[in-house]
Design a protein around this motif. Structure first.
Motif, PDB file in Angstrom:
ATOM      1  N   VAL A  28       0.844  -1.199   0.000  1.00 21.17           N
ATOM      2  CA  VAL A  28       0.000   0.000   0.000  1.00 21.17           C
ATOM      3  C   VAL A  28       0.877   1.247   0.000  1.00 21.17           C
ATOM      4  O   VAL A  28       0.652   2.193  -0.764  1.00 21.17           O
ATOM      5  N   ASN A  29       1.902   1.252   0.865  1.00 17.50           N
ATOM      6  CA  ASN A  29       2.804   2.401   0.933  1.00 17.50           C
ATOM      7  C   ASN A  29       3.536   2.621  -0.386  1.00 17.50           C
ATOM      8  O   ASN A  29       3.738   3.763  -0.824  1.00 17.50           O
ATOM      9  N   GLY A  47       2.116  17.165  -5.399  1.00 14.84           N
ATOM     10  CA  GLY A  47       3.218  16.274  -5.031  1.00 14.84           C
ATOM     11  C   GLY A  47       3.703  16.448  -3.603  1.00 14.84           C
ATOM     12  O   GLY A  47       4.624  15.740  -3.178  1.00 14.84           O
ATOM     13  N   LYS A  48       3.077  17.366  -2.847  1.00 15.65           N
ATOM     14  CA  LYS A  48       3.546  17.641  -1.477  1.00 15.65           C
ATOM     15  C   LYS A  48       2.541  17.216  -0.409  1.00 15.65           C
ATOM     16  O   LYS A  48       2.686  17.577   0.758  1.00 15.65           O
ATOM     17  N   VAL A  49       1.550  16.430  -0.807  1.00 15.89           N
ATOM     18  CA  VAL A  49       0.569  15.956   0.177  1.00 15.89           C
ATOM     19  C   VAL A  49       1.256  14.933   1.083  1.00 15.89           C
ATOM     20  O   VAL A  49       1.877  13.985   0.599  1.00 15.89           O
ATOM     21  N   PRO A  50       1.189  15.101   2.420  1.00 16.11           N
ATOM     22  CA  PRO A  50       1.860  14.156   3.337  1.00 16.11           C
ATOM     23  C   PRO A  50       1.343  12.721   3.163  1.00 16.11           C
ATOM     24  O   PRO A  50       0.168  12.498   2.887  1.00 16.11           O
ATOM     25  N   MET A  51       2.248  11.770   3.366  1.00 16.68           N
ATOM     26  CA  MET A  51       1.898  10.358   3.196  1.00 16.68           C
ATOM     27  C   MET A  51       0.779   9.953   4.151  1.00 16.68           C
ATOM     28  O   MET A  51      -0.112   9.180   3.777  1.00 16.68           O
ATOM     29  N   ALA A  52       0.812  10.461   5.380  1.00 17.62           N
ATOM     30  CA  ALA A  52      -0.210  10.092   6.360  1.00 17.62           C
ATOM     31  C   ALA A  52      -1.598  10.518   5.881  1.00 17.62           C
ATOM     32  O   ALA A  52      -2.588   9.785   6.046  1.00 17.62           O
ATOM     33  N   LEU A  53      -1.676  11.703   5.272  1.00 17.85           N
ATOM     34  CA  LEU A  53      -2.958  12.191   4.765  1.00 17.85           C
ATOM     35  C   LEU A  53      -3.409  11.376   3.547  1.00 17.85           C
ATOM     36  O   LEU A  53      -4.594  11.063   3.394  1.00 17.85           O
ATOM     37  N   LEU A  54      -2.438  11.047   2.682  1.00 19.07           N
ATOM     38  CA  LEU A  54      -2.752  10.196   1.527  1.00 19.07           C
ATOM     39  C   LEU A  54      -3.321   8.856   1.984  1.00 19.07           C
ATOM     40  O   LEU A  54      -4.287   8.348   1.413  1.00 19.07           O
ATOM     41  N   LYS A  55      -2.697   8.310   3.012  1.00 16.88           N
ATOM     42  CA  LYS A  55      -3.125   6.999   3.490  1.00 16.88           C
ATOM     43  C   LYS A  55      -4.523   7.074   4.095  1.00 16.88           C
ATOM     44  O   LYS A  55      -5.344   6.163   3.914  1.00 16.88           O
ATOM     45  N   LYS A  56      -4.796   8.165   4.789  1.00 12.04           N
ATOM     46  CA  LYS A  56      -6.118   8.331   5.391  1.00 12.04           C
ATOM     47  C   LYS A  56      -7.180   8.502   4.315  1.00 12.04           C
ATOM     48  O   LYS A  56      -8.291   7.967   4.433  1.00 12.04           O
ATOM     49  N   GLN A  57      -6.817   9.255   3.263  1.00 10.43           N
ATOM     50  CA  GLN A  57      -7.774   9.564   2.208  1.00 10.43           C
ATOM     51  C   GLN A  57      -7.981   8.383   1.241  1.00 10.43           C
ATOM     52  O   GLN A  57      -9.102   8.101   0.833  1.00 10.43           O
ATOM     53  N   PHE A  58      -6.897   7.714   0.854  1.00  5.31           N
ATOM     54  CA  PHE A  58      -6.970   6.710  -0.215  1.00  5.31           C
ATOM     55  C   PHE A  58      -6.568   5.295   0.225  1.00  5.31           C
ATOM     56  O   PHE A  58      -6.632   4.360  -0.569  1.00  5.31           O
ATOM     57  N   GLY A  59      -6.153   5.163   1.467  1.00  5.58           N
ATOM     58  CA  GLY A  59      -5.588   3.889   1.898  1.00  5.58           C
ATOM     59  C   GLY A  59      -6.527   2.708   1.762  1.00  5.58           C
ATOM     60  O   GLY A  59      -6.124   1.621   1.322  1.00  5.58           O
ATOM     61  N   ARG A  61      -9.078   2.232  -0.301  1.00  6.03           N
ATOM     62  CA  ARG A  61      -9.271   1.827  -1.687  1.00  6.03           C
ATOM     63  C   ARG A  61      -8.033   1.133  -2.233  1.00  6.03           C
ATOM     64  O   ARG A  61      -8.130   0.105  -2.913  1.00  6.03           O
ATOM     65  N   VAL A  62      -6.867   1.689  -1.916  1.00  8.21           N
ATOM     66  CA  VAL A  62      -5.617   1.102  -2.390  1.00  8.21           C
ATOM     67  C   VAL A  62      -5.414  -0.283  -1.761  1.00  8.21           C
ATOM     68  O   VAL A  62      -4.922  -1.203  -2.412  1.00  8.21           O
TER      69      VAL A  62
END
Length: 444
Positions: A28-29, A47-59, A61-62
């Motif tokens: 996932v990461n 390209g500067k969205v933090p990984m933690a936020l990406l994971k919360k938003q899309f984790g 589904r991914v």
């Protein structure tokens, strides 16, 4: 990933595949990191969205994508390592249905493996090829049928009565309750008695009429007639008979030949002979193919996947039931249980299907795009005016494509075996060839 065997009985296989939470999270990461440079989100530069936020938003589904890809990858890796080829689509299910993020994923996979198929000595197979030539009598019979199809009509002697099969030239006016109705009148209409081209009862009442007769025909329109205003209505037709003509076969001469696109009668005979011998060749091939399949079925034995045999037996039983009950169009009938005969036929078909598929695989037999297109075009001709829709329907339906491809592949494999086998030609008459074909149908 851990794979544990749980079943190995005959051709049945079972495995438990465990995907650890750690490896799933890692994938996932990786996916999120790969997508991060292209992600835009309010409050952050591209390209500067933090990984933690990406994971919360899309984790979530991914994670679903990763689970599916991981299971598919594990299955493919398993089949590559074991060499197993599943007879049908493997059954896959998660055993921990209460799974939540952070848990391992445990998957149960079961399938029936295709058996090891022995390789027959194709060069040792001996076959007999029936060869029938078009005899003069066969050609004359076929030409006679062409002449019959080019039938014309010649006026009978004055005062002759019309017989069934004759053509009468008529004027008529149809009436309901004494009033003429739209579409119920015509002049100089050529009607062949017995053709059943008019409503029931009309033609029968004209048998025996003579030229210049005036008759009244009384009929009733059928309840299912196409015009709503005429359904079931009683009607009369005032008919004037203008001529009575007898059927006359066309003369078998150069003029007849030209009607069928030949330069002269000799050229037509040559064309007919070529067509007949092509038909004879197709029939002879069917006889030789059955002989080949019989020899292969007798000489090669191996375990059969039960699921394939069961599915084939059910299909055979269902097809034969509908042939015996043509009045039943749909499939909303009760269950049809296969008989012992259905089971035996299914075993033969599955055995030969797997054997021919293996022979074709090893010989690298393939169906070309051109061959597939030609086969689809042949089927599309059955739907005049809708060919494009048919092509599109086939293009979007993988199952139908396979149904068209399968017999093409089988025939190419059979031809490949014919080339290797020892084939002896035997000249026979048309009647002898027909007898061999009839025996095939009796054994079917």
């Amino acid at each position: 990933m851990q794979v544990t065997e749980t079943l190995n009985e005959g051709l049945k296989r079972g495995y438990t595949i465990t995907l650890t939470a750690g490896e799933l999270d890692e994938k996932v990461n990786e996916k999120l990191a790969e997508a991060q440079p292209e992600v835009e989100m309010k409050g952050f530069r591209k390209g500067k969205v933090p990984m933690a936020l990406l994971k919360k938003q899309f984790g979530q589904r991914v994670m679903g994508e990763v689970m599916q890809e991981s299971i598919d990858g594990a299955m493919n890796e398993h089949f590559e390592e074991t060499g197993d080829r599943p007879a049908m689509q493997p059954q896959v299910r998660m055993t921990n249905e209460d799974w939540k993020e952070g848990d391992d994923v445990v998957v149960e996979m079961t399938y029936e493996a295709l058996p090891e198929i022995p390789e027959p000595d194709l060069k040792a197979i001996k076959l007999e090829k029936l060869v029938a030539k078009a005899a003069e009598a066969d050609i004359d019979e076929a030409i006679g049928k062409l002449a019959g199809s080019a039938q014309t009509y010649k006026s009978r002697r004055k005062g002759s009565k019309a017989k069934e099969g004759d053509q009468v030239i008529i004027d008529f006016v149809g009436k309901i309750d004494g009033e003429a109705f739209d579409g119920g009148a015509a002049e100089d209409y050529p009607l062949v008695l017995g053709s059943q081209s008019f409503i029931p009862g009309f033609e029968e009442q004209l048998v025996g009429v003579k030229a210049e007769d005036e008759v009244t025909v009384e009929v009733s329109f059928p309840e299912d007639y196409g015009a709503e205003n005429l359904k079931g209505k009683a009607a009369t037709f005032d008919v004037t008979v203008k001529d009575v003509k007898a059927p006359k076969d066309a003369e078998i001469d150069d003029e007849l030949a030209k009607q069928f696109g030949a330069d002269d009668l000799d050229a037509l005979k040559a064309q007919v002979a070529e067509r007949l011998e092509a038909e004879f060749g197709g029939a002879a091939r069917a006889v030789m193919k059955r002989a080949l399949l019989d020899k292969l079925d007798e000489s090669v034995k191996f375990d059969l996947p039960p699921s394939l045999v069961e599915a084939e037996a059910k299909q055979i039983a269902h097809q034969l039931w509908h042939e015996e009950h043509p009045e039943v169009q749909g499939h909303d009938h009760g269950a049809i249980e296969p008989t012992e005969d259905h089971q035996k036929l299914a075993e033969r078909r599955v055995r030969l299907g797997l054997l021919l598929a293996e022979i074709g695989r090893k010989a690298e037999v393939e169906i070309t795009d051109a061959e597939m297109t030609q086969a689809v075009m042949a089927q599309a001709r059955q739907y005049p005016g809708q060919e494009q829709q048919f092509f599109e329907f086939i293009r979007q339906n993988q199952e139908l494509q396979q149904q068209i491809r399968a017999p093409l592949f089988e025939d190419k494999v059979v031809d490949y075996v014919f080339e290797l086998a020892e084939v002896e030609e035997k000249e026979v008459s048309k009647d002898e060839l027909q007898k061999a074909i009839d025996e095939l149908e009796d054994d079917a």
